[in-house]
Scaffold this active site. Sequence first.
Site, PDB file in Angstrom:
ATOM      1  N   SER A  87      19.598  17.132 -33.199  1.00 40.64           N
ATOM      2  CA  SER A  87      18.559  18.037 -33.701  1.00 40.64           C
ATOM      3  C   SER A  87      18.207  17.808 -35.173  1.00 40.64           C
ATOM      4  CB  SER A  87      18.956  19.497 -33.453  1.00 40.64           C
ATOM      5  OG  SER A  87      19.070  19.743 -32.062  1.00 40.64           O
ATOM      6  N   GLY A  91      16.358  12.096 -31.609  1.00 37.41           N
ATOM      7  CA  GLY A  91      15.827  12.194 -30.253  1.00 37.41           C
ATOM      8  C   GLY A  91      14.430  12.800 -30.270  1.00 37.41           C
ATOM      9  N   GLY A  92      14.356  14.090 -30.022  1.00 41.87           N
ATOM     10  CA  GLY A  92      13.069  14.776 -29.884  1.00 41.87           C
ATOM     11  C   GLY A  92      12.074  14.486 -31.010  1.00 41.87           C
ATOM     12  N   ASN A 112      15.576   7.439 -30.604  1.00 39.60           N
ATOM     13  CA  ASN A 112      15.893   7.240 -29.190  1.00 39.60           C
ATOM     14  C   ASN A 112      14.848   8.001 -28.382  1.00 39.60           C
ATOM     15  OD1 ASN A 112      16.983   7.112 -26.637  1.00 39.60           O
ATOM     16  ND2 ASN A 112      18.705   8.482 -27.075  1.00 39.60           N
ATOM     17  N   TRP A 113      13.967   7.246 -27.732  1.00 40.70           N
ATOM     18  CA  TRP A 113      12.847   7.889 -27.029  1.00 40.70           C
ATOM     19  C   TRP A 113      13.251   8.409 -25.651  1.00 40.70           C
ATOM     20  CZ3 TRP A 113       7.838   4.479 -27.930  1.00 40.70           C
ATOM     21  CH2 TRP A 113       7.640   4.321 -29.313  1.00 40.70           C
ATOM     22  N   LYS A 114      14.429   8.050 -25.193  1.00 37.93           N
ATOM     23  CA  LYS A 114      14.917   8.488 -23.874  1.00 37.93           C
ATOM     24  C   LYS A 114      13.872   8.158 -22.794  1.00 37.93           C
ATOM     25  CE  LYS A 114      17.528  11.969 -26.320  1.00 37.93           C
ATOM     26  NZ  LYS A 114      18.227  13.227 -26.280  1.00 37.93           N
ATOM     27  N   HIS A 125      25.564   6.819 -25.247  1.00 40.25           N
ATOM     28  CA  HIS A 125      24.881   8.088 -25.529  1.00 40.25           C
ATOM     29  C   HIS A 125      25.469   9.186 -24.636  1.00 40.25           C
ATOM     30  CE1 HIS A 125      21.800  11.159 -25.799  1.00 40.25           C
ATOM     31  NE2 HIS A 125      21.482  10.606 -26.956  1.00 40.25           N
ATOM     32  N   GLY A 128      19.427  18.028 -28.690  1.00 37.65           N
ATOM     33  CA  GLY A 128      18.319  18.629 -27.957  1.00 37.65           C
ATOM     34  C   GLY A 128      18.411  20.142 -27.871  1.00 37.65           C
ATOM     35  N   GLU A 186      27.388  12.013 -32.631  1.00 41.56           N
ATOM     36  CA  GLU A 186      26.439  12.979 -32.091  1.00 41.56           C
ATOM     37  C   GLU A 186      27.191  14.098 -31.372  1.00 41.56           C
ATOM     38  OE1 GLU A 186      22.352  11.104 -31.430  1.00 41.56           O
ATOM     39  OE2 GLU A 186      23.548  10.528 -29.718  1.00 41.56           O
ATOM     40  N   GLU A 246      24.202  11.436 -22.965  1.00 43.27           N
ATOM     41  CA  GLU A 246      23.530  11.624 -21.660  1.00 43.27           C
ATOM     42  C   GLU A 246      24.004  10.575 -20.663  1.00 43.27           C
ATOM     43  OE1 GLU A 246      19.603  11.690 -23.311  1.00 43.27           O
ATOM     44  OE2 GLU A 246      20.079  13.604 -24.262  1.00 43.27           O
TER      45      GLU A 246
HETATM   46  C1  PEP Z   1      19.859  12.122 -29.279  1.00 38.91           C
HETATM   47  O1  PEP Z   1      19.605  12.283 -28.087  1.00 38.91           O
HETATM   48  O2  PEP Z   1      20.446  11.099 -29.658  1.00 38.91           O
HETATM   49  C2  PEP Z   1      19.469  13.175 -30.189  1.00 38.91           C
HETATM   50  C3  PEP Z   1      20.029  13.204 -31.369  1.00 38.91           C
HETATM   51  O3  PEP Z   1      18.540  14.063 -29.731  1.00 38.91           O
HETATM   52  P1  PEP Z   1      17.876  15.277 -30.567  1.00 38.91           P
HETATM   53  O4  PEP Z   1      17.484  14.718 -31.907  1.00 38.91           O
HETATM   54  O5  PEP Z   1      16.689  15.678 -29.752  1.00 38.91           O
HETATM   55  O6  PEP Z   1      18.919  16.327 -30.674  1.00 38.91           O
END
Ligand code: PEP
Length: 250
Positions: free
Chosen positions: A213, A234-235, A9-11, A95, A173, A167, A97
Amino acid sequence: MRKKIIAGNWKMNKNLIETGALLSDLKSKVGNVQAAEIIVAPTFTNLHKATEELKGADITVAAQNMHQAENGAYTGEISADMLKSIDINTVILGHSERRAYFGETDELLAQKVDTALKHNMTVIFCFGEELQDRKSNNHFSLVENQLKNGIFHVDPSAWKNIILAYEPVWAIGTGETASPEQAQEMHAFIRNAIGKAYNQEIADEVSILYGGSVKPNNAEEIFAKPDVDGGLIGGAALDAESFAAIANAI
Ligand code: PEP
């Protein structure tokens, strides 16, 4: 048989040029991963570019969101039909967010799920508890309610088009990851809840991803758990090398 999946997920990251560069890097680094389906979710403006760039590669392109209505006066929104018209058949919904910053409720998400399924799209449905829910030992009932209110209304036949992504919000994050045992415990609980709401066959078939993470140094032990079928990243999905290392950990 249920699938292993690694989704990025590149957000709201990567402009058009950067998207092209990351995709071409990903093509060479994860284009031939056999052990899992690879999904990337760039931002709306770069989805068309991504489908063009990835033609012939074994990488699925997904959207990060969509509106529940078919069309109409919803300034700034994107419909299922618009996504389908550029060959996007997979969408991330729910998600944390979107829930936290854009007020998306379980009830709204249930409508989005219905619209996506009606258009024969695959839904990656995200959910998970906040830190205070876990601290107060409320995390299982909260997760069960998110599932009941957001997705357990769908027809049993729709589950072939559903991927779940657990999640825990406190791990997104933050650099803090659920331990492999915590992930397994919740994934087993989720599978059991699906078994109760539907049947064991559907529960056994659905892919349940872990997100929060996931990094190259912790992916392997998380993915080794029997009810964890991959990850929503994510990141670490913004860097081809680390995304490839995570994909290879499956
Ligand atoms: C996400 O936003 O779905 C996520 C898992 O982010 P991160 O891997 O950065 O925690």
